[in-house]
Design a protein around this motif. Sequence first.
Motif, short mmCIF file in Angstrom:
data_model
loop_
_atom_site.label_atom_id
_atom_site.label_comp_id
_atom_site.label_asym_id
_atom_site.label_seq_id
_atom_site.Cartn_x
_atom_site.Cartn_y
_atom_site.Cartn_z
N SER A 182 68.92 50.85 23.78
CA SER A 182 70.09 50.02 23.52
C SER A 182 70.04 49.45 22.11
CB SER A 182 70.15 48.88 24.54
OG SER A 182 71.22 48.00 24.26
N ARG A 183 68.86 49.02 21.71
CA ARG A 183 68.70 48.47 20.36
C ARG A 183 68.99 49.52 19.30
NH1 ARG A 183 69.63 44.30 17.35
NH2 ARG A 183 68.32 44.24 15.49
N ALA A 184 68.52 50.74 19.52
CA ALA A 184 68.77 51.82 18.56
C ALA A 184 70.26 52.10 18.44
CB ALA A 184 68.02 53.08 18.99
N ALA A 185 70.98 52.11 19.58
CA ALA A 185 72.42 52.37 19.56
C ALA A 185 73.17 51.23 18.85
CB ALA A 185 72.94 52.53 20.98
N ILE A 186 72.74 50.00 19.10
CA ILE A 186 73.41 48.85 18.48
C ILE A 186 73.21 48.83 16.97
CG2 ILE A 186 73.34 46.32 18.31
CD1 ILE A 186 72.81 46.25 21.33
N VAL A 187 71.98 49.07 16.55
CA VAL A 187 71.68 49.07 15.10
C VAL A 187 72.44 50.19 14.40
CG1 VAL A 187 69.87 49.38 13.37
CG2 VAL A 187 69.44 47.95 15.37
N ALA A 188 72.47 51.38 15.03
CA ALA A 188 73.21 52.50 14.43
C ALA A 188 74.69 52.19 14.36
CB ALA A 188 72.97 53.77 15.25
N ALA A 189 75.24 51.57 15.41
CA ALA A 189 76.67 51.22 15.43
C ALA A 189 76.99 50.20 14.34
CB ALA A 189 77.06 50.68 16.80
N GLU A 190 76.12 49.21 14.19
CA GLU A 190 76.35 48.19 13.18
C GLU A 190 76.29 48.77 11.77
OE1 GLU A 190 73.44 45.25 14.14
OE2 GLU A 190 74.71 44.25 15.64
N ASP A 243 61.32 58.74 15.29
CA ASP A 243 60.47 59.64 16.08
C ASP A 243 60.34 59.14 17.51
OD1 ASP A 243 59.95 61.30 13.86
OD2 ASP A 243 58.40 59.92 13.16
N SER A 244 61.42 58.66 18.07
CA SER A 244 61.38 58.15 19.45
C SER A 244 60.95 59.24 20.41
CB SER A 244 62.75 57.61 19.86
OG SER A 244 62.75 57.26 21.23
N GLU A 245 60.03 58.89 21.30
CA GLU A 245 59.55 59.88 22.27
C GLU A 245 60.45 60.01 23.48
OE1 GLU A 245 55.81 58.77 24.02
OE2 GLU A 245 56.21 56.63 23.77
N PHE A 246 61.41 59.11 23.63
CA PHE A 246 62.28 59.19 24.81
C PHE A 246 63.75 59.32 24.47
CE2 PHE A 246 61.11 54.76 23.97
CZ PHE A 246 62.35 54.18 23.74
N ILE A 247 64.17 59.04 23.23
CA ILE A 247 65.57 59.24 22.85
C ILE A 247 65.74 60.67 22.36
CG2 ILE A 247 67.46 58.54 21.34
CD1 ILE A 247 66.30 55.76 21.24
N ALA A 248 66.50 61.46 23.12
CA ALA A 248 66.73 62.86 22.71
C ALA A 248 67.62 62.92 21.48
CB ALA A 248 67.35 63.64 23.86
N ALA A 249 68.62 62.03 21.43
CA ALA A 249 69.56 62.04 20.31
C ALA A 249 70.38 60.77 20.29
CB ALA A 249 70.48 63.25 20.39
N LEU A 250 70.89 60.45 19.10
CA LEU A 250 71.94 59.44 18.94
C LEU A 250 73.18 60.19 18.51
CD1 LEU A 250 70.11 56.51 17.06
CD2 LEU A 250 70.87 56.54 19.45
N SER A 251 74.31 59.87 19.13
CA SER A 251 75.54 60.60 18.85
C SER A 251 76.69 59.66 18.53
CB SER A 251 75.92 61.47 20.05
OG SER A 251 74.88 62.37 20.38
N LEU A 252 77.64 60.18 17.77
CA LEU A 252 78.87 59.44 17.48
C LEU A 252 80.00 60.02 18.30
CD1 LEU A 252 80.61 57.45 15.82
CD2 LEU A 252 80.88 59.28 14.12
N ILE A 253 80.70 59.14 19.02
CA ILE A 253 81.85 59.54 19.84
C ILE A 253 83.07 58.81 19.32
CG2 ILE A 253 82.80 59.56 22.18
CD1 ILE A 253 79.87 59.43 23.18
N ASP A 254 84.17 59.55 19.11
CA ASP A 254 85.35 58.89 18.54
C ASP A 254 86.17 58.18 19.62
OD1 ASP A 254 86.93 60.78 19.86
OD2 ASP A 254 87.29 61.99 18.07
#
Length: 215
Positions: free
Chosen positions: A71-79, A105-116
């Motif tokens: 969740s933190r990774a998604a929030i930081v990327a979004a910001e 190098d997260s061992e559990f996040i396969a990917a971060l993606s952008l959705i419009d």
Amino acid sequence: MVRSTKKHETKEVPVWLLVSCVLLIILAIVAQTWWSIVQDRTMVLATANKNNLLNLRILEEHANRVLHDASRAAIVAAEELQSKSDQVLHDEASVRQILSNQRRDSEFIAALSLIDRQGLLRASSSRFPVEPVDLSMQDHIAYLNKPVNAYQKTAQLGSPYTPKKSTQAILPLARHIFSVSGQAIGQVQAEINLSYFQDFYERVAKDLGAKISLY
């Protein structure tokens, strides 16, 4: 002189009394042994239950940590994305770089993606270029796209699914990206590998001599 002698008579103990005494002794031994077994079993079960609760607590804390970090990774990327210009947001390579930097190098996040805003996949840290896959029907995206949730700033957890052209199931969570005016213009999605949970829990279960599965 005549001496008188008295003959002492020996009383015999009835057999039934001897048998009763022996039976009482045996019964006492059996009762004591049974009580010791019950006490030992109670202590063993209490210890096992305590250990099981402790193990469940450890697994729960681990899952919460994974979800918090994703969740933190998604929030930081979004910001970071919402601070960029429209030109950057429409450049897949630039967006992919930002997403990759946050995933690291997260061992559990396969990917971060952008959705419009329409629910189409526009960029991903794991592949380039991406095919604009429609994710609008995924429950977490549909939930965030409801007008009542347009200003939600926390990440929304979704149901597991297997992305197109992939064999690995993921657990998704997404967070809105907001424009300068505060309008939701899309989401950043963190894709958590379900296999990571499975592998981790199987290692823990093996040490405990148990079995575990995700469903």
